[in-house]
Write a protein that holds these residues in place. Structure first.
Motif, mmCIF file in Angstrom:
data_model
loop_
_atom_site.group_PDB
_atom_site.id
_atom_site.type_symbol
_atom_site.label_atom_id
_atom_site.label_comp_id
_atom_site.label_asym_id
_atom_site.label_seq_id
_atom_site.Cartn_x
_atom_site.Cartn_y
_atom_site.Cartn_z
ATOM 1 N N GLY A 1 46.909 35.857 42.041
ATOM 2 C CA GLY A 1 47.394 35.839 40.664
ATOM 3 C C GLY A 1 46.819 34.668 39.882
ATOM 4 N N ALA A 2 46.621 33.543 40.559
ATOM 5 C CA ALA A 2 46.051 32.368 39.897
ATOM 6 C C ALA A 2 44.615 32.645 39.460
ATOM 7 N N GLU A 3 43.856 33.339 40.298
ATOM 8 C CA GLU A 3 42.474 33.663 39.942
ATOM 9 C C GLU A 3 42.426 34.607 38.747
ATOM 10 N N VAL A 4 43.343 35.584 38.717
ATOM 11 C CA VAL A 4 43.392 36.512 37.583
ATOM 12 C C VAL A 4 43.797 35.757 36.325
ATOM 13 N N ALA B 1 38.076 38.016 40.244
ATOM 14 C CA ALA B 1 39.243 37.938 39.356
ATOM 15 C C ALA B 1 38.983 38.718 38.072
ATOM 16 N N GLU B 2 37.782 38.592 37.526
ATOM 17 C CA GLU B 2 37.431 39.350 36.321
ATOM 18 C C GLU B 2 37.419 40.846 36.607
ATOM 19 N N ILE B 3 36.951 41.218 37.799
ATOM 20 C CA ILE B 3 36.964 42.635 38.192
ATOM 21 C C ILE B 3 38.396 43.142 38.239
ATOM 22 N N ALA B 4 39.284 42.381 38.869
ATOM 23 C CA ALA B 4 40.698 42.776 38.961
ATOM 24 C C ALA B 4 41.316 42.896 37.583
ATOM 25 N N LEU B 5 40.998 41.968 36.702
ATOM 26 C CA LEU B 5 41.515 41.989 35.340
ATOM 27 C C LEU B 5 41.005 43.211 34.581
ATOM 28 N N THR C 1 26.452 32.644 41.337
ATOM 29 C CA THR C 1 27.609 33.297 40.746
ATOM 30 C C THR C 1 28.865 32.897 41.504
ATOM 31 N N ASP C 2 29.912 32.576 40.766
ATOM 32 C CA ASP C 2 31.200 32.246 41.369
ATOM 33 C C ASP C 2 31.884 33.579 41.700
#
Length: 141
Positions: free
Chosen positions: A122-125, A23-27, A16-17
């Motif tokens: 922010g780039a990861e999100v 980032a998906e969690i933050a989103l 898993t990446d």
């Protein structure tokens, strides 16, 4: 974040990446928080509308009494103005309970989850957002 240790969370599969997952969690957290804040705003709007209606009803009672219709004025006073629209509660109390119980839990999540998973750029999100709306086959044929 203190949670029930008996709750069994599925384990993340190997490979898993984790940066992308964070980032998906933050989103997802941002989406959830926005929805809860919107719900809270609706509750506050309901309170303002009810207060406006109550003020107008008091004017109506005065107008009915001035017209000699004290019977109707008394009915409006007893049936509407002196009643809560939710039995045994005022709108303000509902908002206070919402804030103290439900909304407070989300505010704790807003503080605790990012602290627990680490900084997400922010780039990861943005990458997570793009992955959620763009078919990956278009990017990686």
């Amino acid at each position: 974040m203190a949670c029930d240790p008996a709750y069994e969370v599925p384990i993340c599969p190997e490979g898993t990446d984790h940066a992308a997952l964070r980032a998906e969690i933050a989103l997802k957290l941002a989406e959830i928080l926005q929805t809860v804040r919107e719900a809270r705003a609706y509750l506050l709007a309901v309170r303002r509308l009810i207060e406006h209606a109550d003020d107008a009803l008091e004017d109506l009672v005065s107008l009915l009494a001035a017209d000699g219709r004290r019977d109707l004025a008394a009915c409006v006073q007893l049936e509407v103005i002196e009643e809560n629209f939710v039995a045994e509660r005022w709108v303000t109390r509902l908002i206070e309970e919402f804030d103290r119980n439900y909304y407070a839990a989300f505010r704790r999540m807003e503080e605790n989850i990012p602290a627990e998973i680490g900084h997400v750029s922010g780039a990861e999100v943005l990458d997570a957002v793009l992955r959620s709306v763009i078919d990956p086959r278009v990017i990686d044929p």
